[in-house]
Design a protein around this motif. Structure first.
Motif, PDB file in Angstrom:
ATOM      1  N   GLU A  19       0.841  -1.201   0.000  1.00 15.44           N
ATOM      2  CA  GLU A  19       0.000   0.000   0.000  1.00 15.44           C
ATOM      3  C   GLU A  19       0.876   1.252   0.000  1.00 15.44           C
ATOM      4  OE1 GLU A  19      -3.360   0.193   2.612  1.00 15.44           O
ATOM      5  OE2 GLU A  19      -3.488   2.376   2.426  1.00 15.44           O
ATOM      6  N   GLU A  20       1.943   1.211   0.791  1.00  8.88           N
ATOM      7  CA  GLU A  20       2.844   2.368   0.873  1.00  8.88           C
ATOM      8  C   GLU A  20       3.410   2.698  -0.506  1.00  8.88           C
ATOM      9  OE1 GLU A  20       6.545   2.505   1.125  1.00  8.88           O
ATOM     10  OE2 GLU A  20       6.535   4.589   1.799  1.00  8.88           O
ATOM     11  N   ARG A  21       3.685   1.646  -1.286  1.00 13.16           N
ATOM     12  CA  ARG A  21       4.259   1.855  -2.616  1.00 13.16           C
ATOM     13  C   ARG A  21       3.245   2.550  -3.546  1.00 13.16           C
ATOM     14  NH1 ARG A  21       7.082  -3.024  -5.991  1.00 13.16           N
ATOM     15  NH2 ARG A  21       7.609  -1.764  -7.784  1.00 13.16           N
ATOM     16  N   LEU A  22       1.991   2.126  -3.463  1.00 11.46           N
ATOM     17  CA  LEU A  22       0.967   2.759  -4.303  1.00 11.46           C
ATOM     18  C   LEU A  22       0.680   4.191  -3.849  1.00 11.46           C
ATOM     19  CD1 LEU A  22      -1.740   0.065  -5.079  1.00 11.46           C
ATOM     20  CD2 LEU A  22      -0.069   1.066  -6.615  1.00 11.46           C
ATOM     21  N   ARG A  23       0.609   4.380  -2.523  1.00 15.26           N
ATOM     22  CA  ARG A  23       0.355   5.746  -2.004  1.00 15.26           C
ATOM     23  C   ARG A  23       1.526   6.657  -2.385  1.00 15.26           C
ATOM     24  NH1 ARG A  23      -4.908   5.474  -1.032  1.00 15.26           N
ATOM     25  NH2 ARG A  23      -5.361   3.497  -0.056  1.00 15.26           N
ATOM     26  N   SER A  24       2.710   6.104  -2.378  1.00 14.50           N
ATOM     27  CA  SER A  24       3.874   6.888  -2.741  1.00 14.50           C
ATOM     28  C   SER A  24       3.802   7.250  -4.236  1.00 14.50           C
ATOM     29  CB  SER A  24       5.101   6.050  -2.387  1.00 14.50           C
ATOM     30  OG  SER A  24       6.210   6.528  -2.999  1.00 14.50           O
ATOM     31  N   MET A  25       3.308   6.308  -5.040  1.00 14.87           N
ATOM     32  CA  MET A  25       3.181   6.627  -6.466  1.00 14.87           C
ATOM     33  C   MET A  25       2.160   7.740  -6.667  1.00 14.87           C
ATOM     34  SD  MET A  25       2.531   4.228  -9.711  1.00 14.87           S
ATOM     35  CE  MET A  25       3.206   2.802  -8.959  1.00 14.87           C
ATOM     36  N   ASP A  26       1.117   7.736  -5.850  1.00 19.44           N
ATOM     37  CA  ASP A  26       0.116   8.801  -5.922  1.00 19.44           C
ATOM     38  C   ASP A  26       0.781  10.162  -5.660  1.00 19.44           C
ATOM     39  OD1 ASP A  26      -2.434   9.902  -6.156  1.00 19.44           O
ATOM     40  OD2 ASP A  26      -2.899   9.604  -4.038  1.00 19.44           O
ATOM     41  N   LEU A  27       1.692  10.190  -4.674  1.00 25.89           N
ATOM     42  CA  LEU A  27       2.401  11.451  -4.385  1.00 25.89           C
ATOM     43  C   LEU A  27       3.339  11.826  -5.536  1.00 25.89           C
ATOM     44  CD1 LEU A  27       3.349  11.175  -0.587  1.00 25.89           C
ATOM     45  CD2 LEU A  27       1.358  12.254  -1.641  1.00 25.89           C
ATOM     46  N   THR A  28       3.982  10.813  -6.131  1.00 25.09           N
ATOM     47  CA  THR A  28       4.868  11.093  -7.269  1.00 25.09           C
ATOM     48  C   THR A  28       4.080  11.738  -8.402  1.00 25.09           C
ATOM     49  OG1 THR A  28       6.253   9.227  -6.671  1.00 25.09           O
ATOM     50  CG2 THR A  28       6.507  10.051  -8.891  1.00 25.09           C
ATOM     51  N   MET A  29       2.850  11.264  -8.603  1.00 25.88           N
ATOM     52  CA  MET A  29       2.009  11.838  -9.652  1.00 25.88           C
ATOM     53  C   MET A  29       1.727  13.312  -9.379  1.00 25.88           C
ATOM     54  SD  MET A  29       1.700   9.604 -11.830  1.00 25.88           S
ATOM     55  CE  MET A  29       3.270   8.940 -11.386  1.00 25.88           C
TER      56      MET A  29
END
Ligand SMILES: C[S@@+](CC[C@H](N)C(=O)[O-])C[C@H]1O[C@@H](n2cnc3c(N)ncnc32)[C@H](O)[C@@H]1O
Length: 429
Positions: free
Chosen positions: A363-373
């Motif tokens: 989940e942390e990886r996906l949430r982090s990708m959301d921030l990268t976006m």
């Protein structure tokens, strides 16, 4: 919030580690290790989901146990920006390549071959060593671990670190400033990335003006698409066979990674990979010679109307998450004049699940990708309801979709007909 005690977490770790060890030893597979000759990725195959679940349980419980034992204050202080500094320096100054894989070099020798100050080399590498990147077999002597070896032998991984530190990290550091300057912006040129680059252009425009940066970013993306849950095996999950001898337009297809995979599995299909001019210029070199007749490259800006009419599939892999709703709607509407009856728009992208559904480290990886976006494009990852709103806003009367759960990136197919078939795959349930 998970309230497991330290001893409960230790039990989870012990029980599940035993399962993994038994699995690996019974099959003669190597034990996890950072030894320079150890395998550089998990050896658990995708057809052993119960062992993968045990692995996730150990990773989550181990991280949680660490945090518990640090306690709130030391835990907060363990977030340090310096983690990326040593990584950036190692790749920027090509330190990993200056050390032979099975040999050793002193700090002095590394400083000489990389034209760096010896003290800087020592502090950078000793910091990295705390993260298992290089080790010091004797005082002043540096040797590779399996992780530092990857930076020498896997150009995707060194480009991943280079792009993460030179591009993403710089963008992240300016993102709060961008939120202050452009509150709620949906524009791709009002971002942390734009401020960090002292530019009024979007990330793709900035990168397209610099071949080195564009190529590195493309290669870094490729490294990511081969990571667990994002690898290209999932592109096979759409029923491509049903199209038989059709044409697939891979919109924003980069160097054609997904098409290369599909072309080797489905010999009847033809592909047109569209991307920005600087990206497609490198594309043809990335395709194996035996597939090159079936994979064509074409410069096209998907913010303009689609020039290839009547294709069977318009495929978007990892495109929509790069764009705010305003632009996703425009991208979908640009396709509509090109669509023949029965054509599909296949979207292979993330679907964010409800918090706590995935193992925390995933989940942390996906949430982090959301921030990268957010950092790069003022774009976002989307929950199912967000996708639904997006399609309705693009063309409620003609675009219908449905969702089928699975593993991997999401597949969402839109057909311009009344009985629309939409397949979506949810990331690791
Ligand atoms: C996250 S990458 C995804 C690449 C590929 N589809 C994959 O799955 O690996 C996004 C791609 O969109 C391309 N792109 C960005 N803006 C574009 C535009 N306006 N028109 C066409 N392609 C664009 C980028 O160059 C990049 O290759």
């Amino acid at each position: 919030m998970d309230t497991s005690s330290a001893s409960e977490l230790a039990t989870i770790i012990s029980v599940n580690t035993a399962k993994i060890t038994e699995y690996l030893t019974s099959r003669g597979l190597a034990a996890p290790s950072f030894h320079v000759d150890a395998p550089n990725r998990s050896l658990i195959p995708s057809d052993a989901p119960e062992i993968e679940t045990a692995r996730s349980a150990v990773i989550d419980a181990t991280l949680q146990l660490r945090d518990l034992l640090l306690g709130p204050k030391e835990y907060l202080m363990s977030f340090t920006h310096d983690w990326l500094l040593s990584m950036q320096a190692i790749v920027r100054f090509q330190i990993a390549t200056s050390i032979p894989i099975h040999g050793e070099k002193s700090f002095t020798e590394i400083a000489e071959s990389c034209s760096l100050d010896e003290l800087d080399v020592r502090r950078i590498l000793r910091h990295a060593m705390t993260k298992r990147i290089f080790y010091e077999p004797r005082k002043g002597i540096v040797a590779h671990t399996a992780a530092s070896r990857l930076l020498v032998e896997d150009s995707q991984m060194s480009d991943w670190v280079g792009a993460s530190t030179d591009e993403l990290w710089q963008a992240a550091s300016q993102t709060v400033n961008a939120m202050v300057k452009y509150p709620g912006s949906q524009e791709p040129n009002e971002t942390g990335f734009a401020i960090a680059n002292n530019s009024d252009k979007s990330v793709f425009e900035v990168l397209s003006q610099d071949m080195f940066r564009a190529k590195r970013f493309g290669n870094a993306m490729k490294a990511f698409t081969e990571g667990t849950g994002f690898d290209l095996q999932y592109v096979d999950n759409y029923p491509w066979k049903e199209i038989e001898n059709g044409t697939v337009v891979d919109v924003g297809g980069s160097h054609g990674f997904a098409c290369t995979k599909l072309a080797s599995s489905f010999p009847g299909l033809k592909f047109i990979v569209q991307d920005l001019p600087s990206v497609v210029a490198n594309g043809a070199n990335s395709v194996p010679a035996e597939l090159s007749r079936r994979i064509e490259f074409m410069a096209h800006d998907f913010l303009k109307e689609q020039p290839i009419k009547n294709a069977d599939v318009y495929f978007f892999r990892w495109i929509f998450h790069n764009w705010s709703d305003k632009y996703c709607i425009q991208i979908l509407r640009n396709l509509i004049p090109a669509l023949k009856n029965g054509a599909c728009i296949v979207i292979n992208d993330n679907v964010l699940l409800k918090p706590g559904t995935l193992p925390n480290w995933r989940e942390e990886r996906l949430r982090s990708m959301d921030l990268t976006m957010l950092e790069l494009q003022n774009s976002r990852e989307r929950e199912l309801e967000d996708w639904e709103k997006l399609f309705a806003a693009a063309d409620k009367s003609r675009l219908e979709w449905k969702h089928i759960k699975g593993i991997g990136l999401a597949y969402i197919t839109i057909l311009l007909s009344r009985f629309l078939q939409i397949i979506s795959r949810i990331y690791y349930i």
